[in-house]
Enzyme design. Structure first.
Site, PDB file in Angstrom:
ATOM      1  N   GLU A 196       0.799  -1.372  -0.076  1.00 44.19           N
ATOM      2  CA  GLU A 196       0.160  -0.230   0.101  1.00 44.19           C
ATOM      3  C   GLU A 196       0.895   1.249   0.020  1.00 44.19           C
ATOM      4  O   GLU A 196       0.413   2.344   0.300  1.00 44.19           O
ATOM      5  CB  GLU A 196      -0.969   0.046   1.186  1.00 44.19           C
ATOM      6  CG  GLU A 196      -1.956  -0.996   1.223  1.00 44.19           C
ATOM      7  CD  GLU A 196      -3.000  -0.927   2.111  1.00 44.19           C
ATOM      8  OE1 GLU A 196      -4.270  -0.517   1.703  1.00 44.19           O
ATOM      9  OE2 GLU A 196      -2.937  -1.206   3.347  1.00 44.19           O
TER      10      GLU A 196
ATOM     11  N   HIS B  18      -0.521   5.556   7.732  1.00 43.89           N
ATOM     12  CA  HIS B  18      -1.764   4.442   7.234  1.00 43.89           C
ATOM     13  C   HIS B  18      -1.685   3.515   8.431  1.00 43.89           C
ATOM     14  O   HIS B  18      -0.955   2.734   8.816  1.00 43.89           O
ATOM     15  CB  HIS B  18      -1.604   3.932   5.819  1.00 43.89           C
ATOM     16  CG  HIS B  18      -2.395   2.861   5.647  1.00 43.89           C
ATOM     17  ND1 HIS B  18      -3.809   3.069   5.889  1.00 43.89           N
ATOM     18  CD2 HIS B  18      -2.248   1.686   5.481  1.00 43.89           C
ATOM     19  CE1 HIS B  18      -4.433   2.012   5.436  1.00 43.89           C
ATOM     20  NE2 HIS B  18      -3.539   0.886   5.509  1.00 43.89           N
TER      21      HIS B  18
ATOM     22  N   HIS C 209      -4.650   0.807  10.680  1.00 41.42           N
ATOM     23  CA  HIS C 209      -5.813   0.238  10.997  1.00 41.42           C
ATOM     24  C   HIS C 209      -6.254   0.221  12.509  1.00 41.42           C
ATOM     25  O   HIS C 209      -6.810  -0.885  13.123  1.00 41.42           O
ATOM     26  CB  HIS C 209      -5.683  -1.478  10.863  1.00 41.42           C
ATOM     27  CG  HIS C 209      -4.973  -1.713   9.330  1.00 41.42           C
ATOM     28  ND1 HIS C 209      -4.134  -2.776   9.190  1.00 41.42           N
ATOM     29  CD2 HIS C 209      -4.886  -0.792   8.329  1.00 41.42           C
ATOM     30  CE1 HIS C 209      -3.552  -2.693   7.769  1.00 41.42           C
ATOM     31  NE2 HIS C 209      -4.103  -1.503   7.338  1.00 41.42           N
TER      32      HIS C 209
ATOM     33  N   HIS D 259     -11.285  -0.951   6.636  1.00 38.12           N
ATOM     34  CA  HIS D 259      -9.799  -0.885   6.543  1.00 38.12           C
ATOM     35  C   HIS D 259      -9.321  -0.342   7.558  1.00 38.12           C
ATOM     36  O   HIS D 259      -8.643  -0.870   8.329  1.00 38.12           O
ATOM     37  CB  HIS D 259      -9.530  -0.661   5.167  1.00 38.12           C
ATOM     38  CG  HIS D 259      -8.076  -0.777   4.717  1.00 38.12           C
ATOM     39  ND1 HIS D 259      -7.499  -0.708   3.448  1.00 38.12           N
ATOM     40  CD2 HIS D 259      -7.035  -0.890   5.486  1.00 38.12           C
ATOM     41  CE1 HIS D 259      -6.213  -0.627   3.122  1.00 38.12           C
ATOM     42  NE2 HIS D 259      -5.676  -0.885   4.655  1.00 38.12           N
TER      43      HIS D 259
HETATM   44 ZN   LIG Z   1      -3.782  -1.090   5.270  1.00 43.58          ZN
END
Ligand SMILES: [Zn+2]
Length: 281
Positions: free
Chosen positions: A126, A145, A147, A215
């Protein structure tokens, strides 16, 4: 363990001007010097921040570990910093658990989201989250980024995240939800190519954070300390909002005009950042 000294803040980057290390882990951090041999900031560039590449790498390693320590990242997720020498370029760890990242694991990426000299090391799938946001947001110097569990319910719900308190004032700008299905149809939910990254960057717009349905989230800021601070306090804010919603009654959130005043401080998380770095020792 690790002891950093002589901190100096310059152009939004926390700057380590020297560090003293002892023990096995120190050897890993000392690799920053090796990386600096490859990542040398162009001298004389009017645009390049004065923080050296080794400063950035050291801060990026610290950011990885702080984000795990504070519960934002676990075995997954990543944090990057813009590479001041390469237009659109950035620094990001190779594909691995954030808590284990050392200076020697930081790779340089070009504006296309591909590593410049991977030497067999694998990249995060990603990484296009980072490349495509840096491409359209010149103000952004660092990206997380994550979660984070507290954000997942809001990414699934039509109840928006709202700014609960001053520490997460940026939330008052609004936190949009990126639905990958609208951009890419049926996917495995991962932002694994540039078009999906571009779609996410478009949803983010000029804001500081966006949720990702099914996500997680992406958070951006003007520096590594600020993106870490925003990520930590976005998590706390989400949990506080859940509690407030459970209380019931009429809720009064931080308003955008109040948030704007709070966000005028370019180093709003510097005290927390100093504390978090101390805890890594
Ligand atoms: Zn991710």
């Amino acid at each position: 363990m690790i002891r950093f000294r002589r901190f100096q803040r310059f152009r939004g980057f926390e700057r380590f001007r020297g560090f003293r290390a002892a023990g096995r882990r120190s050897l890993l951090f000392a690799c920053a010097g090796v990386v600096a041999g490859v990542v040398t900031v162009a001298a004389g560039s009017a645009q390049a921040p004065a923080a050296s590449a080794s400063d950035l790498v050291a801060d990026l390693v610290a950011a990885n570990r702080i984000l795990v320590m504070e519960g934002v990242l676990d075995g997954m997720g990543h944090v990057s910093a813009r590479d001041p020498r390469v237009p659109g370029g950035f620094l990001l760890a190779r594909s691995m658990a954030p808590e284990l990242v050392t200076a020697g694991d930081i790779l340089e990426y070009g504006a296309n989201g591909e590593p410049i000299d991977a030497r067999g090391r694998t990249s995060y799938l990603e990484r296009f989250i980072h490349s495509e946001i840096y491409r359209v947001r010149p103000d952004v110097q660092a990206i997380v980024h994550c979660h984070t569990p507290s954000l997942i319910p809001f990414a699934a719900s039509d109840v928006p995240v709202r700014a609960m308190y001053h520490m997460a004032a940026f939330v008052a700008e609004g936190v949009p939800v990126f639905d990958i299905r609208k951009a890419g149809g049926v996917t495995d939910l991962l932002v694994r190519d540039a078009p999906l990254g571009r779609a996410l960057a478009k949803t983010l717009g000029a804001r500081s954070a966006a949720l990702m349905r099914g996500h997680g989230a992406v958070v951006v800021a003007s520096s590594i300390p600020n993106v870490v601070g925003r990520s930590v306090y976005l998590d706390i804010n989400a949990r506080a909002q859940m509690q407030a919603l459970a209380l019931g009654g009429r809720l009064t959130y931080v308003e955008p005009d109040e948030a704007k005043l709070r966000m005028a401080d370019p180093n709003e998380y510097s005290r927390a950042w100093d504390l978090w770095k101390q805890k890594l020792r």
